[in-house]
Enzyme design. Structure first.
Site, PDB file in Angstrom:
ATOM      1  N   GLU A   8     -16.524 -11.053 100.643  1.00 39.88           N
ATOM      2  CA  GLU A   8     -15.335 -11.901 100.117  1.00 39.88           C
ATOM      3  C   GLU A   8     -16.101 -13.449 100.062  1.00 39.88           C
ATOM      4  O   GLU A   8     -16.196 -14.171 101.121  1.00 39.88           O
ATOM      5  CB  GLU A   8     -14.152 -11.911 100.829  1.00 39.88           C
ATOM      6  CG  GLU A   8     -13.498 -10.533 101.084  1.00 39.88           C
ATOM      7  CD  GLU A   8     -12.352 -10.651 101.839  1.00 39.88           C
ATOM      8  OE1 GLU A   8     -12.067 -11.586 102.165  1.00 39.88           O
ATOM      9  OE2 GLU A   8     -11.550  -9.452 102.049  1.00 39.88           O
ATOM     10  N   HIS A  53       2.723  -6.960 103.734  1.00 36.33           N
ATOM     11  CA  HIS A  53       1.940  -7.933 102.852  1.00 36.33           C
ATOM     12  C   HIS A  53       0.851  -6.946 102.035  1.00 36.33           C
ATOM     13  O   HIS A  53      -0.025  -6.371 102.588  1.00 36.33           O
ATOM     14  CB  HIS A  53       1.165  -9.078 103.566  1.00 36.33           C
ATOM     15  CG  HIS A  53       0.468 -10.048 102.677  1.00 36.33           C
ATOM     16  ND1 HIS A  53      -0.488  -9.501 101.629  1.00 36.33           N
ATOM     17  CD2 HIS A  53       0.493 -11.402 102.339  1.00 36.33           C
ATOM     18  CE1 HIS A  53      -0.782 -10.654 100.997  1.00 36.33           C
ATOM     19  NE2 HIS A  53      -0.178 -11.806 101.450  1.00 36.33           N
TER      20      HIS A  53
END
Length: 439
Positions: free
Chosen positions: A338, A289
């Site tokens: 984040e 990924h």
């Protein structure tokens, strides 16, 4: 003619635009003639220093019925939900998640519905961001707003918005975004009975498209898909309110006319919108990924090369085909911080608890990743078949500095106190080889 009847767009990101709502209003060959056509005033709106490099210089020339200087004296608005006070008190390193911000029970417009969640930096230093939510049930009719502290990235989650600005009209719906430049005056009208969404207030370098590097000349958010409104104006007189956000506080002044009276303009400092469904997603077609930076839509640069003040990334519908690979986002600890939100559908790393309109905050070096249910499912998935993630639109504001949550966010009734429990089912499954296995 009402402004909403003048809605149309020009395409391209950061272009040098020229547009007029009344023919002959734009001067030819100069910016500030002795007498502007039709009795208009010339006014420059600067978004960068005069001496900024040409490729980064942002300014527009406006030809308007009255200059922006015409209004009453400002007075402070006493309120507590919107601010930029990120300096005091310890910041817990916990992972945090919130359910959707409740919709208001009393009349609330966009400005009154703003709710600060977290932030870093400051408008004084022109670095950092603030993250807000909004929840509203009323349009701004005789009220106008501008933000001197930073540009505003609007991410609607519920309800359509019509943003009438000095330079034209943006209509936004969930899965679209809008960017309002620092200092531009506007009002927000609701096209549905209720509206909710997210706002990133960018104090730092202006948002731009990320570099594509080896991806090449095309991909991610393509410049042609950004839309900037054509000139539109209204000529109204009456008793209006002008609200300014300046140095973290809201101020109000009386104004006897609508400030949305720009008949023509040219330049490259203007509002724009983008449909996130047009994002050209890049991913692995072999194994692993890739890092989430491949999902960057817009970036605000910092003074450190390769490190953003803020990145705006999305996690849109896509196919996952990587072989012998754990396909959901992996477990992670990040030097960056984040803030995530969900506009639509389900986020593929969280099986439950993360609803549209909700939010999460994973600050610097706070461990995060897929919940136990997602991990178990993905670890046993049949990798001969692609995973088609078709019903989702999540996003992330990623910042290089820690996002300091506000006290109202920390103490909010819609904060999920048991968020950490989503990882409690991740059991130790380590089985070291025996001596017989080794031989």
């Amino acid at each position: 003619m009402p402004m909403h009847d003048q809605t149309s767009y020009m395409t391209g990101f950061g272009n040098e635009f020229a547009t007029e709502a009344v023919a002959g209003s734009l001067p030819v060959g100069q910016n500030s003639p002795q007498r502007v056509a039709h009795g208009l005033y010339a006014e420059q709106l600067s978004g960068t220093a005069f001496t900024a490099p040409r490729g980064e210089n942002r300014r527009s020339w406006l030809y308007r019925i009255r200059p922006a200087a015409v209004h009453g004296r400002f007075s402070l608005i006493e309120q507590s939900r919107l601010h930029n006070d990120f300096g005091g008190g310890p910041v817990p390193p916990d992972q945090m998640r919130w359910s959707p911000l409740p919709l208001p029970a009393t009349r609330t417009d966009f400005v009154d519905g703003l709710y600060t969640m977290a932030g870093n930096g400051s408008p004084e230093a022109m670095t950092g961001v603030a993250v807000h939510l909004y929840a509203a049930n009323a349009s701004m009719r005789d009220r106008f707003f501008y933000n001197a502290d930073g540009e505003l990235l609007l991410v609607p989650q519920l309800g359509r918005l019509r943003v009438c600005t000095e330079l034209g009209v943006l209509e936004l719906e969930p899965q679209q975004i809008g960017v309002i430049p620092r200092g531009l005056r506007f009002r927000v009208e609701l096209l549905d009975s209720e509206a909710r969404g997210y706002v990133c207030e960018n104090f730092g370098g202006l948002l731009r498209l990320p570099e594509l590097g080896p991806i090449g000349a095309n991909g991610l958010a393509n410049p042609r898909d950004f839309q900037t409104p054509r000139a539109a104006f209204e000529q109204r007189e009456g008793r209006f309110e002008l609200v300014a956000k300046f140095q973290g506080h809201l101020w109000r002044a009386d104004i006897g006319h609508s400030p949305l009276d720009v008949v023509a303009w040219h330049g490259n400092y203007a509002p724009y919108r983008y449909d996130l469904r047009r994002f050209n997603t890049i991913g692995s077609i072999s194994f692993d990924h890739p890092d989430p930076s491949i999902f960057t839509v817009l970036t605000s640069p910092s003074d450190t090369h390769g490190t953003a003040n803020m990145d705006f990334a999305i996690f849109p519908p896509r196919w996952l085909v990587a072989q012998h690979t754990f396909r959901p986002p992996w477990f992670h600890r990040n030097v960056a911080s984040e803030f995530m939100g969900l506009v639509h559908g389900v986020y593929d790393a969280k099986a439950e608890g993360f609803a549209p309109g909700g939010a999460s905050l994973h600050n610097c070096m706070s461990g995060h990743g897929p919940d136990a249910a997602t991990f178990d499912k993905a670890s046993q998935a049949d990798l001969t078949r692609p995973d088609v993630i078709a019903d989702t639109m999540a996003f992330m504001f990623e910042t290089r500095a820690v996002l300091r949550p506000t006290q109202q966010a920390l103490n909010a009734a819609h904060r999920q106190a048991d968020y950490q429990q989503c990882w409690s089912g991740l059991r130790a499954a380590f089985q070291p080889p025996t001596t017989e296995d080794a031989t």
